[in-house]
Design an enzyme around this catalytic site. Sequence first.
Site, short mmCIF file in Angstrom:
data_model
loop_
_atom_site.label_atom_id
_atom_site.label_comp_id
_atom_site.label_asym_id
_atom_site.label_seq_id
_atom_site.Cartn_x
_atom_site.Cartn_y
_atom_site.Cartn_z
N PHE A 96 0.86 -1.19 0.00
CA PHE A 96 0.00 0.00 0.00
C PHE A 96 0.90 1.25 0.00
O PHE A 96 0.76 2.15 0.83
CB PHE A 96 -0.93 0.04 1.23
CG PHE A 96 -1.74 -1.21 1.45
CD1 PHE A 96 -2.94 -1.40 0.78
CD2 PHE A 96 -1.29 -2.21 2.31
CE1 PHE A 96 -3.70 -2.55 0.98
CE2 PHE A 96 -2.04 -3.36 2.52
CZ PHE A 96 -3.23 -3.53 1.86
N SER A 147 -2.26 -1.13 -5.54
CA SER A 147 -3.17 -1.56 -6.61
C SER A 147 -3.36 -0.46 -7.65
O SER A 147 -3.83 -0.72 -8.75
CB SER A 147 -4.53 -1.98 -6.03
OG SER A 147 -5.06 -0.93 -5.27
N ASP A 172 0.27 -0.73 5.32
CA ASP A 172 -0.39 0.55 5.66
C ASP A 172 -1.61 0.74 4.76
O ASP A 172 -1.63 1.61 3.89
CB ASP A 172 0.61 1.71 5.48
CG ASP A 172 0.01 3.04 5.91
OD1 ASP A 172 -0.93 3.04 6.73
OD2 ASP A 172 0.49 4.09 5.42
N CYS A 179 -5.56 3.10 9.95
CA CYS A 179 -5.88 4.53 10.05
C CYS A 179 -7.39 4.73 10.16
O CYS A 179 -7.90 5.81 9.92
CB CYS A 179 -5.31 5.30 8.87
SG CYS A 179 -5.91 4.75 7.28
N1 SAH Z 1 1.64 4.06 3.03
C1 SAH Z 1 1.24 5.22 2.29
C2 SAH Z 1 -0.24 5.54 2.41
C3 SAH Z 1 -1.16 4.43 2.01
S1 SAH Z 1 -2.71 4.98 1.45
C4 SAH Z 1 2.09 6.40 2.70
O1 SAH Z 1 2.99 6.27 3.56
O2 SAH Z 1 1.89 7.49 2.18
C5 SAH Z 1 -3.43 3.49 0.93
C6 SAH Z 1 -3.01 3.00 -0.44
O3 SAH Z 1 -3.53 1.68 -0.58
C7 SAH Z 1 -3.55 3.76 -1.63
O4 SAH Z 1 -2.48 4.22 -2.42
C8 SAH Z 1 -4.40 2.77 -2.43
O5 SAH Z 1 -4.25 2.88 -3.83
C9 SAH Z 1 -3.85 1.45 -1.96
N2 SAH Z 1 -4.76 0.31 -2.00
C10 SAH Z 1 -6.07 0.28 -1.68
N3 SAH Z 1 -6.55 -0.99 -1.77
C11 SAH Z 1 -5.50 -1.77 -2.14
C12 SAH Z 1 -5.34 -3.17 -2.38
N4 SAH Z 1 -6.36 -4.03 -2.24
N5 SAH Z 1 -4.12 -3.63 -2.73
C13 SAH Z 1 -3.07 -2.77 -2.87
N6 SAH Z 1 -3.17 -1.45 -2.65
C14 SAH Z 1 -4.37 -0.95 -2.30
#
Ligand code: SAH
Length: 395
Positions: A229, A252, A299, A339
């Site tokens: 993520f 994703s 995350d 979060c």
């Molecule tokens: N760790 C990041 C913030 C994460 S925000 C930081 O430090 O800034 C959450 C992210 O998860 C988003 O970019 C979103 O596109 C992604 N996401 C949401 N569902 C997902 C999934 N099933 N698999 C992978 N990524 C996903």
Amino acid sequence: MSNYKKLTLRRGKEQSLDRFHPWVFSGALTSVPEGIEEGDLVAVHASDGRLIGVGHYQIGSIAVRMLDFSDRTIDRAFFDERLANALALRKALNLARPDNDAFRLVHGEGDFLPGLIIDIYGNTAVMQAHSPGMHFARNIIAMVLTELQGINIANVYYKSETTLPYKAQLDPQNDYLIGGFDSNTATENGLRFHIDWLKGQKTGFFVDQRDNRQLLQHFARGRKVLNMFCYTGGFSVYALRGGAEEVVSVDSSAKAIALTQANANLNFPDDSRHSAVAEDAFKYLDNMEPGRFDLIVLDPPAFAKHQSALRNALRGYQRLNAKAFEKIAPGGVLFTFSCSQAVSKEQFRLAVFSAAASTGRRVRILRQLTQPADHPINIYHPEGEYLKGLILYVE
Ligand code: SAH
């Protein structure tokens, strides 16, 4: 002395307000008189007529967000004072420095400005209103921002299309209230990031992980890191600086992957230690060979945006963490986060505990993580504590 329209609480409903909790729920009010409209400033009175304070009215389960527990007028001087106080705190925290110009200036209730979020990226402020009252105050707030002493804000971008209650039909446009597009790189602890406030999520960057990214850096030396993520690649870039042997970023969203690549390149051009993959997190973990990584970051986005989604969210956290416990190398370190405001620290910990137990790994908690000091929690509003995380050692 304010001269705002009057709302009266039902008998016995003043208790939480007398303890300075900043929300009035609609059920706590006697009928709302004709003529009070969404976004209006109102004076809240106890059933015996005593004035409790002033706030912004809105239609919904939270009917009033309290701005002050007095009879104060909410004018330009009010915002001057609250924003100057907010900046003074960030200065005291030493967050406004040449090598760190990305920080949260206003964190809603935590800065006694419920309904308002402001993040600073260099000389641009990105503002989000979560209440109609703050929407109506947006131009005053923008003006105050550009006139704050001790910081140079030239551009104010207003981004509330998705944060204001849809039913209020305010039809806010995402746009600059002052200035326009300038540089979109900001610096966090000496690392540079492209920040896309125009199209990115929230205000464009998650400043709330700053301290936790720095912690990760100290665990990264010689490790194979999976940043799940990744969004803008914040954790990945810190891992590279920390001397990781390899860093793989997964998200994703193809846009997030492009942004992560760009940010890795901005700091570590052509560094072959980093790669990024657009894939679903659950799928990636399912297909990953066990022992492939010994430092994993999880995350995810908020699984529970509302209390009603809590059970499914907890199951989601459990499933996700179980996959990481199954696959992380012995001696591995897992940074795992939630979060979701609706998920308490205890509930999150229980979900992670259940995940660990289901795999039978020996797991120890090394540290408990939370949001950084520029996301302060008003002590009278414990709901403001939304980010929780654990650093786990997995044998
Ligand atoms: N760790 C990041 C913030 C994460 S925000 C930081 O430090 O800034 C959450 C992210 O998860 C988003 O970019 C979103 O596109 C992604 N996401 C949401 N569902 C997902 C999934 N099933 N698999 C992978 N990524 C996903």
